[in-house]
Design an enzyme around this catalytic site. Structure first.
Site, PDB file in Angstrom:
ATOM      1  N   LYS A  33      39.228 -47.843 -20.387  1.00 55.69           N
ATOM      2  CA  LYS A  33      40.195 -47.148 -19.551  1.00 55.69           C
ATOM      3  C   LYS A  33      39.619 -47.013 -18.142  1.00 55.69           C
ATOM      4  O   LYS A  33      38.517 -46.503 -17.963  1.00 55.69           O
ATOM      5  CB  LYS A  33      40.529 -45.752 -20.075  1.00 55.69           C
ATOM      6  N   ASP A  60      44.822 -46.412 -15.908  1.00 55.95           N
ATOM      7  CA  ASP A  60      45.353 -45.046 -15.923  1.00 55.95           C
ATOM      8  C   ASP A  60      45.464 -44.495 -14.507  1.00 55.95           C
ATOM      9  O   ASP A  60      44.629 -43.708 -14.065  1.00 55.95           O
ATOM     10  CB  ASP A  60      44.425 -44.176 -16.785  1.00 55.95           C
ATOM     11  N   LYS A  62      48.528 -43.125 -13.405  1.00 55.70           N
ATOM     12  CA  LYS A  62      49.525 -42.044 -13.479  1.00 55.70           C
ATOM     13  C   LYS A  62      50.508 -42.090 -12.304  1.00 55.70           C
ATOM     14  O   LYS A  62      50.603 -41.154 -11.507  1.00 55.70           O
ATOM     15  CB  LYS A  62      48.832 -40.675 -13.550  1.00 55.70           C
ATOM     16  N   ASP A  65      56.165 -41.150  -8.194  1.00 53.60           N
ATOM     17  CA  ASP A  65      56.726 -41.243  -6.848  1.00 53.60           C
ATOM     18  C   ASP A  65      58.214 -41.545  -6.996  1.00 53.60           C
ATOM     19  O   ASP A  65      58.745 -41.551  -8.118  1.00 53.60           O
ATOM     20  CB  ASP A  65      56.007 -42.345  -6.056  1.00 53.60           C
ATOM     21  N   THR A 123      45.831 -32.798 -20.863  1.00 50.13           N
ATOM     22  CA  THR A 123      45.100 -31.989 -21.853  1.00 50.13           C
ATOM     23  C   THR A 123      44.316 -30.853 -21.201  1.00 50.13           C
ATOM     24  O   THR A 123      43.780 -30.003 -21.897  1.00 50.13           O
ATOM     25  CB  THR A 123      44.137 -32.866 -22.680  1.00 50.13           C
ATOM     26  N   ARG A 215      32.999 -39.033 -21.913  1.00 52.60           N
ATOM     27  CA  ARG A 215      31.624 -38.553 -21.847  1.00 52.60           C
ATOM     28  C   ARG A 215      30.827 -38.637 -23.144  1.00 52.60           C
ATOM     29  O   ARG A 215      29.620 -38.917 -23.094  1.00 52.60           O
ATOM     30  CB  ARG A 215      31.612 -37.123 -21.292  1.00 52.60           C
TER      31      ARG A 215
END
Length: 235
Positions: A33, A60, A62, A65, A123, A215
């Protein structure tokens, strides 16, 4: 779509991403990603390079607009050959439909258009933030379901959501939709800035189509080993 585990390359330098990739397995078995941080630093050329090497790329960015701008942006991104891209479901049905049309229009002949995944609520958004800052009277689950329904009707292929919401979404929206879940942590990991989290096994049990892990893999001493552990647990 196989039960993919996407590694979130949350780096601000291409070199750091390359150092991690050298420690992982073969490109065709690795899902990545790429978010705004790395994309804004290294640009589309790096994404295209990874695609050509055989990596499966979840881009990713997002998009959010006006519909015409999103259409043109999606048309450009489709030319990179990525596996999927993201937009914000909060942008509304017209924007989502424009993104879908852009992906189809921009995909080179002989290739499949990238999957279009709509972000519901991040999240990092808690029930308190939803209520007090977004001024939403719905519960988190009802809000996510509403956004997912809008996304599906507008032509999205799936949603990005918390693993905790997948079961409710499948009951209402169906299993013919992709549910890609970030916020994945092994049992011994800290949550960090994620509020709604689950382990890979819990995500599997909830019905997630794919998961995103950052992570726990990227900061591990042996990231390849952790990646295999997470893939085994999820599958």
């Amino acid at each position: 779509m196989e039960k993919a585990v996407f590694i979130a390359l949350d780096y601000d330098r291409e070199e750091d991403a390359q150092n991690l990739l050298m420690k992982l397995g073969s490109a065709d078995k690795t899902y990545l990603k790429i978010g705004m941080e790395l994309f804004y630093h290294s640009g589309s050329h790096f994404v295209k390079q990874l695609v050509e090497q055989g990596y499966h790329i979840f881009l990713d960015l997002k998009l959010h607009d006006i519909p015409n701008t999103v259409y043109r942006a999606a048309k450009q991104l489709a030319q990179l050959g990525v596996f999927c891209i993201t937009i914000h479901a909060l942008g509304g049905s017209e924007m989502i439909m424009a993104a879908k049309k852009g992906l189809v229009a921009g995909t080179p002949k002989g290739m499949k258009p990238p999957k279009l995944l709509a972000v519901t609520e991040l999240t990092s958004i808690s029930d308190a933030i939803l209520r007090n800052e977004q001024n939403c009277s719905l519960s988190m689950t009802k809000q996510v379901v509403s956004l997912a329904q809008t996304a599906k009707k507008a032509g999205a292929d799936g949603v990005i959501c918390s693993p905790l919401e997948v079961t409710s979404l499948q009951k209402i929206i169906g299993t013919d939709f992709l549910y890609v879940t970030p916020g994945i942590r092994l049992a011994n990991n800290q949550n960090g800035d994620q509020k709604r989290v689950a382990t890979p096994k819990q995500a599997k049990d909830y019905g997630a189509s794919a998961i995103v892990v950052g992570r726990p893999i990227t900061t591990a001493t042996d990231p390849a080993s952790v990646y295999q552990i997470i893939k085994k647990e999820f599958n």
